[in-house]
Write a protein that holds these residues in place. Structure first.
Motif, PDB file in Angstrom:
ATOM      1  N   LEU A   9      57.830  46.444   9.248  1.00  0.00           N
ATOM      2  CA  LEU A   9      59.753  45.821   8.424  1.00  0.00           C
ATOM      3  C   LEU A   9      58.811  46.766   6.478  1.00  0.00           C
ATOM      4  O   LEU A   9      60.008  47.135   6.095  1.00  0.00           O
ATOM      5  N   ARG A  10      58.175  46.006   6.510  1.00  0.00           N
ATOM      6  CA  ARG A  10      56.882  46.811   5.001  1.00  0.00           C
ATOM      7  C   ARG A  10      57.700  48.857   4.891  1.00  0.00           C
ATOM      8  O   ARG A  10      57.809  48.500   3.626  1.00  0.00           O
ATOM      9  N   THR A  11      57.397  48.948   5.667  1.00  0.00           N
ATOM     10  CA  THR A  11      57.240  50.368   5.438  1.00  0.00           C
ATOM     11  C   THR A  11      58.871  50.449   5.608  1.00  0.00           C
ATOM     12  O   THR A  11      59.203  51.511   4.587  1.00  0.00           O
ATOM     13  N   GLN A  12      59.309  50.037   6.508  1.00  0.00           N
ATOM     14  CA  GLN A  12      61.389  50.612   5.998  1.00  0.00           C
ATOM     15  C   GLN A  12      61.560  49.627   4.671  1.00  0.00           C
ATOM     16  O   GLN A  12      62.180  50.851   4.232  1.00  0.00           O
TER      17      GLN A  12
ATOM     18  N   ALA B 295      61.835  41.969  -3.047  1.00  0.00           N
ATOM     19  CA  ALA B 295      61.193  42.172  -4.263  1.00  0.00           C
ATOM     20  C   ALA B 295      60.278  40.720  -3.522  1.00  0.00           C
ATOM     21  O   ALA B 295      59.040  40.604  -3.847  1.00  0.00           O
ATOM     22  N   ALA B 296      60.350  40.248  -3.575  1.00  0.00           N
ATOM     23  CA  ALA B 296      59.532  38.882  -3.137  1.00  0.00           C
ATOM     24  C   ALA B 296      59.059  38.653  -2.030  1.00  0.00           C
ATOM     25  O   ALA B 296      58.095  38.563  -1.503  1.00  0.00           O
ATOM     26  N   PHE B 297      60.279  38.974  -0.913  1.00  0.00           N
ATOM     27  CA  PHE B 297      59.638  39.326   0.461  1.00  0.00           C
ATOM     28  C   PHE B 297      58.560  40.327   0.995  1.00  0.00           C
ATOM     29  O   PHE B 297      57.615  39.798   2.144  1.00  0.00           O
ATOM     30  N   PHE B 298      58.232  41.235   0.012  1.00  0.00           N
ATOM     31  CA  PHE B 298      57.252  42.459   0.363  1.00  0.00           C
ATOM     32  C   PHE B 298      55.939  41.208   0.297  1.00  0.00           C
ATOM     33  O   PHE B 298      55.125  41.698   1.264  1.00  0.00           O
TER      34      PHE B 298
ATOM     35  N   PHE C 280      69.060  43.987  10.721  1.00  0.00           N
ATOM     36  CA  PHE C 280      68.771  44.806  11.638  1.00  0.00           C
ATOM     37  C   PHE C 280      67.378  45.730  11.045  1.00  0.00           C
ATOM     38  O   PHE C 280      66.667  46.450  12.183  1.00  0.00           O
ATOM     39  N   MET C 281      67.049  45.822  10.155  1.00  0.00           N
ATOM     40  CA  MET C 281      65.496  46.023   9.769  1.00  0.00           C
ATOM     41  C   MET C 281      64.725  45.145  11.043  1.00  0.00           C
ATOM     42  O   MET C 281      63.649  45.759  11.250  1.00  0.00           O
TER      43      MET C 281
END
Lengths: 254, 54
Positions: free
Chosen positions: A235-238, A24-27, A102-103
């Motif tokens: 990464l955001r798509t994942q 939530a913070a990373f996105f 991994f992502m």
């Protein structure tokens, strides 16, 4: 009502904090960083191409065809660097069991494979007029081709398991074992008598004209920014795929 | 300008095929990757919205 919502959100954030860091913070942060990297990549590409084609002089030995190196060398470097980054995140994932690691690794692989293809194709097109052949089974070329196959194997393995966790672990092993190939590529021109020339750029000294080197380095930074932007996008798509249920995501992407 | 003409620029000293072929290959690879990035994103968003609607 408001209290329950904030409680469930806290619980959610707490659960994620240890295992994945907080998406939530990373996105949104990754989104900003991604935009910045796209802009940097575009600007540096324009600058690098301008220097490469309108400032850097004709090469005394190779003529104009040497201008291929402005993309060939950065692509080859990125193919190696991205593989090492992938191996790093895969190793981190295996040791710590962190899903986000991994992502990260999965997000890097397609761009790394693309860089390997670009390095091989541009090298081939440069080799034909310079060496007289598109391809030779020289140590550096062969090990770079193996690098490409490692990327493909990694992606195929990661996608082949129904259980994503198994796919993560199996592909992480390929990433780690395959990492031994990267120093082999890098030192191949020293260890074997290769048709591929030795490095023109070494720490502290370089055998290239300053403007040629500048064009190549600017393009290298452009490729770095591009690779980071593409990986962050993936990464955001994942995160979107895995966080369908989360209310914070609904807010972030609406 | 270091080129006598645009013709000389595109000709690249007779090596135009190899130089522009290389840059063309890079352009194709980048465009292909950008298309795939966007496709994967819209698929994920569609799936996500469907999920929220239910």
């Amino acid at each position: 009502m408001a209290r329950t919502e904030s409680q469930s959100h806290d619980k959610f954030a707490g659960r994620w904090f240890w295992r994945y860091a907080s998406p939530a913070a990373f996105f949104p942060l990754a989104g900003k960083l991604e935009k910045l990297c796209w802009v940097i990549a575009a600007v540096l590409t324009a600058v690098g191409l301008y220097i490469g084609f309108f400032v850097a002089p004709t090469d005394a030995q190779q003529g104009e065809v040497y201008r291929v190196i402005f993309i060939h060398v950065p692509a080859a470097w990125m193919a190696m660097v991205i593989y090492l980054a992938m191996a790093f995140w895969s190793g981190t994932g295996l040791v710590l069991g962190t899903r986000l690691s991994f992502m990260m690794s999965h997000a890097l692989a397609p761009t790394g494979a693309m860089m390997a293809v670009v390095a091989l194709v541009t090298g081939s097109l440069w080799g034909r007029p310079t060496w007289g052949t598109y391809w030779v089974w020289d140590a550096r070329l062969t090990s770079t081709l193996i690098l490409f196959f490692l990327y493909v194997g990694y992606m195929a393995l990661a996608a082949s398991f129904d259980d994503k966790k198994k796919g993560d672990r199996a592909s992480a092993l390929i990433a780690l074992v395959g990492a031994i190939n990267v120093p082999i590529i890098y030192f191949s021109v020293k260890w074997w008598n290769t048709l591929h020339q030795g490095s023109s750029v070494r720490p502290g000294s370089s055998s290239m004209a300053a403007t040629m080197l500048t064009a190549m380095m600017v393009m290298t930074f452009a490729f770095w920014a591009y690779a980071i932007a593409a990986a962050l996008h993936r990464l955001r798509t994942q995160v979107i795929e895995r966080e369908r249920e989360a209310s914070w995501l609904k807010e972030a992407i609406k | 300008m270091m080129w006598d003409s645009w013709g000389a620029f595109w000709d690249m000293g007779g090596r135009g095929f190899f130089v522009w072929g290389s840059y063309g290959a890079l352009a194709i690879a980048v465009i292909a990757e950008l298309v795939m990035l966007n496709r994967a994103r819209s698929n994920a968003l569609n799936a996500s919205h469907e999920n929220h609607d239910h």
